[in-house]
Design an enzyme around this catalytic site. Structure first.
Site, PDB file in Angstrom:
ATOM      1  N   ASP A   9     -24.104  26.390   0.871  1.00  0.00           N
ATOM      2  CA  ASP A   9     -22.993  25.601   1.390  1.00  0.00           C
ATOM      3  C   ASP A   9     -21.525  25.486   0.376  1.00  0.00           C
ATOM      4  OD1 ASP A   9     -22.211  24.726   3.560  1.00  0.00           O
ATOM      5  OD2 ASP A   9     -23.735  23.063   3.965  1.00  0.00           O
ATOM      6  N   THR A  38     -23.222  13.414   2.792  1.00  0.00           N
ATOM      7  CA  THR A  38     -24.165  12.541   2.980  1.00  0.00           C
ATOM      8  C   THR A  38     -25.403  13.608   2.046  1.00  0.00           C
ATOM      9  OG1 THR A  38     -25.170  13.298   4.743  1.00  0.00           O
ATOM     10  CG2 THR A  38     -23.138  11.620   4.921  1.00  0.00           C
ATOM     11  N   HIS A  61     -13.933  25.702   4.864  1.00  0.00           N
ATOM     12  CA  HIS A  61     -15.087  25.678   5.617  1.00  0.00           C
ATOM     13  C   HIS A  61     -14.802  26.635   6.638  1.00  0.00           C
ATOM     14  CE1 HIS A  61     -17.781  23.392   7.103  1.00  0.00           C
ATOM     15  NE2 HIS A  61     -17.455  23.677   8.573  1.00  0.00           N
ATOM     16  N   LYS A  93     -30.162  24.341  12.493  1.00  0.00           N
ATOM     17  CA  LYS A  93     -30.569  23.162  12.473  1.00  0.00           C
ATOM     18  C   LYS A  93     -29.603  22.273  14.099  1.00  0.00           C
ATOM     19  CE  LYS A  93     -26.112  21.508  10.274  1.00  0.00           C
ATOM     20  NZ  LYS A  93     -25.596  20.912   9.371  1.00  0.00           N
ATOM     21  N   ASP A 120     -27.665  26.179   7.797  1.00  0.00           N
ATOM     22  CA  ASP A 120     -26.974  26.366   9.273  1.00  0.00           C
ATOM     23  C   ASP A 120     -26.921  28.023   9.481  1.00  0.00           C
ATOM     24  OD1 ASP A 120     -24.904  26.079   8.901  1.00  0.00           O
ATOM     25  OD2 ASP A 120     -24.516  24.038   9.133  1.00  0.00           O
ATOM     26  N   GLY A 132       0.867  -1.291   0.140  1.00  0.00           N
ATOM     27  CA  GLY A 132      -0.130  -0.075   0.214  1.00  0.00           C
ATOM     28  C   GLY A 132       1.015   1.731   0.166  1.00  0.00           C
TER      29      GLY A 132
END
Length: 324
Positions: free
Chosen positions: A230, A235, A142, A204, A181, A51
């Site tokens: 956003d 997900t 972020h 939220k 949010d 790996g």
């Protein structure tokens, strides 16, 4: 323009396609200034059976300003590959090494939000600096304060450079911008200011990571064409639930713009089955399977990064590129 150091461009395995598109745009800029075309350099990665892997520059980088493209998703191997490439370039006597990271992974770990956890974004910043990076280029971190984790310049680009023209082109008369949010309120407000429209805030509560308990919309929703802004879709659970809440309150349509489409854990299927009119992401993370998707549209950041690369290399001011 005279340069002490030539430019060399390379791509790690996760961002080869993005690098090719950015270099194509960069060459258009080069041609407009009467400068020679650039090519993607040869970078070879040798895998081992356990790996482990070893990157090697086939082309000489001695004395060059080296740009290395790599989004760190999936995060672990791609981050390590970028670190090894930076180290290899420095050991091969590159003058400067600039990491071009359309998506900067680990950025959600920007603080201690509970006891006994790491601050992953700071650790990644330390690793990149230890490897020898001289500058970072990334899109829609972020949290903006992540720039302060570095002791080298950080160019934090904004996907609004491609999203705002697209939104304007939709011609929505009753447009409202929504934050998914409270943490996204600043970003949503920047878009609303540019587009001269109202803001809606979705509040939220979470049961645990990636699981939302409830969402409440604050602001005028009824009869509005709403676009949720956003920085990433993971997900898509939060996003799809927010869209349902907005539609249940009388929204005429709901769309979403997100800089980074992680799209994990059944996110694509959720979006396809959702009330969204459309979901727009960028190519900071490769998704060739979505090239002709009826509901998910991909806008390219290649030109945005090409402009910054050209200006940084030519010591030109870059502040006009950072208008949200």
């Amino acid at each position: 323009m005279y340069h002490d150091h030539r430019m060399e461009l390379f791509a790690c395995r996760a961002s080869v396609d993005f690098a090719k598109k950015a270099i194509e745009k960069l060459n258009e800029i080069q041609a407009a200034h009467g400068e020679p075309a650039l090519n993607l350099g040869n970078l070879e990665v040798t895998p081992f059976s356990d790996g482990e892997f070893q990157p090697a520059f086939i082309d000489s980088v001695r004395g060059a300003t080296v740009f290395i493209f790599q989004s760190t998703v999936p995060p672990a191997d791609n981050l390590l590959e970028l670190l090894l490439c930076i180290d290899a370039a420095k050991r091969a006597s590159a003058d400067k090494v600039i990491a071009v990271m359309p998506y900067f992974g680990w950025a959600r770990q920007d603080r201690k939000d509970k006891p006994r956890v790491s601050i992953g974004a700071k650790l990644v910043a330390n690793l990149l600096r230890a490897a020898g990076v001289d500058r970072i280029m990334a899109c829609d971190l972020h949290a903006d304060q992540i720039q302060g984790f570095f002791d080298v310049p950080v160019d934090s680009l904004y996907a609004s450079k491609v999203f705002i023209p697209y939104i304007t082109g939709l011609g929505l008369e009753n447009l409202s911008i929504a934050a998914p949010d409270m943490g996204g309120a600043k970003r949503a407000n920047s878009y609303a200011k540019a587009l001269k429209c109202p803001v809606i805030i979705c509040h939220k509560t979470r049961e645990k990571a990636n699981v939302v308990a409830s969402i409440t919309a604050i602001g005028e929703v009824e009869g509005r064409d709403i676009i949720i802004i956003d920085d990433m879709i993971d997900t898509a659970g939060t996003l799809c639930k927010a869209a349902e809440v907005l539609m249940s309150k009388g929204a005429r349509s709901v769309r979403a713009c997100a800089s980074h489409g992680l799209l994990t854990g059944g996110a694509i299927e959720r979006i396809h089955n959702s009330v969204f009119k459309e979901v727009i992401i960028t190519d900071s993370i490769p998704h060739p399977e979505l090239a002709n998707d009826p509901k998910i549209k991909i806008l390219s950041l290649a030109e945005v990064f090409a402009n910054i690369i050209y200006k940084v290399y030519n010591y030109e001011p870059i502040s006009p590129e950072f208008v949200r």
